[in-house]
Design a protein around this motif. Structure first.
Motif, mmCIF file in Angstrom:
data_model
loop_
_atom_site.group_PDB
_atom_site.id
_atom_site.type_symbol
_atom_site.label_atom_id
_atom_site.label_comp_id
_atom_site.label_asym_id
_atom_site.label_seq_id
_atom_site.Cartn_x
_atom_site.Cartn_y
_atom_site.Cartn_z
ATOM 1 N N ASP A 174 0.820 -1.215 0.000
ATOM 2 C CA ASP A 174 0.000 0.000 0.000
ATOM 3 C C ASP A 174 0.852 1.262 0.000
ATOM 4 N N ASP A 175 1.954 1.207 0.752
ATOM 5 C CA ASP A 175 2.800 2.387 0.842
ATOM 6 C C ASP A 175 3.416 2.724 -0.513
ATOM 7 N N LEU A 176 3.893 1.673 -1.198
ATOM 8 C CA LEU A 176 4.562 1.913 -2.477
ATOM 9 C C LEU A 176 3.590 2.329 -3.565
ATOM 10 N N PHE A 177 2.368 1.829 -3.472
ATOM 11 C CA PHE A 177 1.455 2.007 -4.594
ATOM 12 C C PHE A 177 0.284 2.921 -4.260
ATOM 13 N N SER A 178 0.464 3.724 -3.207
ATOM 14 C CA SER A 178 -0.651 4.565 -2.779
ATOM 15 C C SER A 178 -1.016 5.621 -3.826
ATOM 16 N N HIS A 179 -0.053 5.934 -4.723
ATOM 17 C CA HIS A 179 -0.362 6.927 -5.756
ATOM 18 C C HIS A 179 -1.302 6.366 -6.821
ATOM 19 N N LEU A 180 -1.562 5.060 -6.746
ATOM 20 C CA LEU A 180 -2.266 4.426 -7.858
ATOM 21 C C LEU A 180 -3.734 4.761 -7.951
ATOM 22 N N THR A 181 -4.328 5.096 -6.818
ATOM 23 C CA THR A 181 -5.754 5.400 -6.865
ATOM 24 C C THR A 181 -6.013 6.521 -7.862
ATOM 25 N N SER A 182 -4.988 7.339 -8.116
ATOM 26 C CA SER A 182 -5.175 8.458 -9.045
ATOM 27 C C SER A 182 -4.831 8.067 -10.477
ATOM 28 N N ILE A 183 -4.356 6.842 -10.671
ATOM 29 C CA ILE A 183 -3.948 6.451 -12.021
ATOM 30 C C ILE A 183 -4.983 5.525 -12.639
ATOM 31 N N PRO A 184 -5.702 6.016 -13.649
ATOM 32 C CA PRO A 184 -6.696 5.155 -14.260
ATOM 33 C C PRO A 184 -6.043 4.142 -15.200
ATOM 34 N N ALA A 185 -6.629 2.975 -15.273
ATOM 35 C CA ALA A 185 -6.200 2.008 -16.268
ATOM 36 C C ALA A 185 -6.930 2.357 -17.547
ATOM 37 N N ALA A 244 -2.838 -6.996 -11.487
ATOM 38 C CA ALA A 244 -4.069 -7.055 -10.687
ATOM 39 C C ALA A 244 -5.013 -5.910 -11.052
ATOM 40 N N ILE A 245 -4.457 -4.723 -11.268
ATOM 41 C CA ILE A 245 -5.289 -3.578 -11.644
ATOM 42 C C ILE A 245 -5.966 -3.830 -12.986
ATOM 43 N N ALA A 246 -5.272 -4.552 -13.852
ATOM 44 C CA ALA A 246 -5.840 -4.867 -15.160
ATOM 45 C C ALA A 246 -6.763 -6.088 -15.092
ATOM 46 N N GLY A 247 -6.937 -6.637 -13.887
ATOM 47 C CA GLY A 247 -7.888 -7.741 -13.723
ATOM 48 C C GLY A 247 -7.259 -9.122 -13.715
ATOM 49 N N VAL A 280 3.136 1.570 -17.901
ATOM 50 C CA VAL A 280 3.053 0.108 -17.890
ATOM 51 C C VAL A 280 1.904 -0.320 -18.799
ATOM 52 N N VAL A 281 2.144 -1.322 -19.625
ATOM 53 C CA VAL A 281 1.075 -1.906 -20.440
ATOM 54 C C VAL A 281 0.879 -3.346 -19.980
ATOM 55 N N VAL A 282 -0.375 -3.732 -19.830
ATOM 56 C CA VAL A 282 -0.713 -5.116 -19.486
ATOM 57 C C VAL A 282 -1.611 -5.644 -20.598
ATOM 58 N N TRP A 283 -1.252 -6.783 -21.169
ATOM 59 C CA TRP A 283 -2.179 -7.389 -22.125
ATOM 60 C C TRP A 283 -2.316 -8.882 -21.869
ATOM 61 N N GLY A 284 -3.574 -9.321 -21.935
ATOM 62 C CA GLY A 284 -3.864 -10.726 -21.667
ATOM 63 C C GLY A 284 -5.247 -11.053 -22.185
ATOM 64 N N GLY A 285 -5.778 -12.195 -21.740
ATOM 65 C CA GLY A 285 -7.112 -12.605 -22.179
ATOM 66 C C GLY A 285 -7.202 -12.583 -23.694
ATOM 67 N N PRO A 286 -8.229 -11.896 -24.235
ATOM 68 C CA PRO A 286 -8.414 -11.886 -25.695
ATOM 69 C C PRO A 286 -7.292 -11.153 -26.436
ATOM 70 N N SER A 287 -6.458 -10.411 -25.695
ATOM 71 C CA SER A 287 -5.357 -9.663 -26.328
ATOM 72 C C SER A 287 -4.011 -10.358 -26.214
ATOM 73 N N ARG A 288 -3.982 -11.461 -25.498
ATOM 74 C CA ARG A 288 -2.696 -12.071 -25.133
ATOM 75 C C ARG A 288 -1.775 -12.329 -26.330
ATOM 76 N N LEU A 289 -2.360 -12.720 -27.452
ATOM 77 C CA LEU A 289 -1.513 -13.082 -28.594
ATOM 78 C C LEU A 289 -1.498 -12.007 -29.684
ATOM 79 N N ARG A 290 -1.838 -10.796 -29.300
ATOM 80 C CA ARG A 290 -1.773 -9.714 -30.286
ATOM 81 C C ARG A 290 -0.336 -9.441 -30.718
ATOM 82 N N TYR A 291 -0.193 -9.146 -31.983
ATOM 83 C CA TYR A 291 1.095 -8.685 -32.497
ATOM 84 C C TYR A 291 1.427 -7.330 -31.883
ATOM 85 N N HIS A 292 2.686 -7.119 -31.580
ATOM 86 C CA HIS A 292 3.109 -5.833 -31.019
ATOM 87 C C HIS A 292 4.576 -5.591 -31.368
#
Ligand code: SIN
Ligand code: FE2
Length: 215
Positions: A3-14, A107-110, A177-189
């Motif tokens: 919580d201490d390290l990531f307390s700024h996250l509440t202000s960061i939308p995914a 976790a933020i990305a689900g 940070v970018v997170v991709w998974g689920g239906p996006s997991r195998l997207r070309y990038h």
């Protein structure tokens, strides 16, 4: 616990990019210095190198790894290996701060059960690009990819499930940070050729940490 390290996250939308993919702008926050310090220690054991492609070309992106498994490429192909081919020693351990950052982004990305065992470290100099590719050398595609950008900004190319699909272009800046998974997991990038520049923390390069559950 973090919580201490990531307390700024509440202000960061995914920012949803496409289904299953999220951009967390500035997610690294003030952890950047620590990540870069740990990175120096990793590189002291497993220095930057330009790997060979299976076709015999030298990759322009310089790479290293930390974690139980490291991504390697040579004439025999792409794969994960538990030892650094340069030293034959195990890859440097993944620092707990790397692991915590990747897990909380996922976790933020689900994706709340993400346990990375591999972190590929990429270094882009001016003009360096990474061609469109899929991350498909991992065992379990239910686990996402978490990508952390440090230093110079780059244009991230995010395509579809087929190489010829339209490509979304989005700038990734220091701390994004970018997170991709689920239906996006195998997207070309990929990454468009890096524009020259100077960043106060990394100098003339961009560094990317890509976390995977590979084994
Ligand atoms: C990768 O796909 O391995 C790296 C992507 C990036 O550098 O952002
Ligand atoms: Fe990739």
């Amino acid at each position: 616990m973090h919580d201490d390290l990531f307390s700024h996250l509440t202000s960061i939308p995914a920012e949803p990019l496409v289904p299953g993919a999220y951009l967390l702008r500035g997610f690294v926050g003030q952890q950047d210095h620590q990540l870069l310090r740990e990175l120096q220690q990793i590189l002291a054991q497993a220095p930057w190198r330009h790997m060979q492609t299976p076709g015999g070309l030298t990759m322009s992106v310089a790479m290293s790894n930390c974690g139980k498994l490291g991504w390697v490429s040579d004439r025999r192909g792409y794969r994960y290996a538990s030892a650094d081919p340069l030293s034959s020693l195990p890859w440097p351990k993944m620092p707990p701060s790397f692991d915590a950052l990747a897990q909380s982004a996922a976790a933020i990305a689900g994706f709340d059960k993400f346990k990375p065992d591999a972190c590929l470290i990429n270094r882009y100099a001016s003009g360096t690009k990474l061609s469109l590719h899929q991350d498909k050398d991992e065992r379990d595609f239910a686990q996402p990819i978490v990508s952390v950008s440090l230093g110079l900004s780059a244009i991230f190319l995010f395509g579809g499930l087929n190489r010829s699909d339209p490509v979304l272009r989005t700038e990734l800046a220091h701390g994004d940070v970018v997170v991709w998974g689920g239906p996006s997991r195998l997207r070309y990038h990929g990454i468009a050729p890096l524009k020259p520049g100077e960043h106060p923390l990394t100098g003339r390069v961009r560094i990317n940490l890509t976390f995977r559950a590979a084994g």
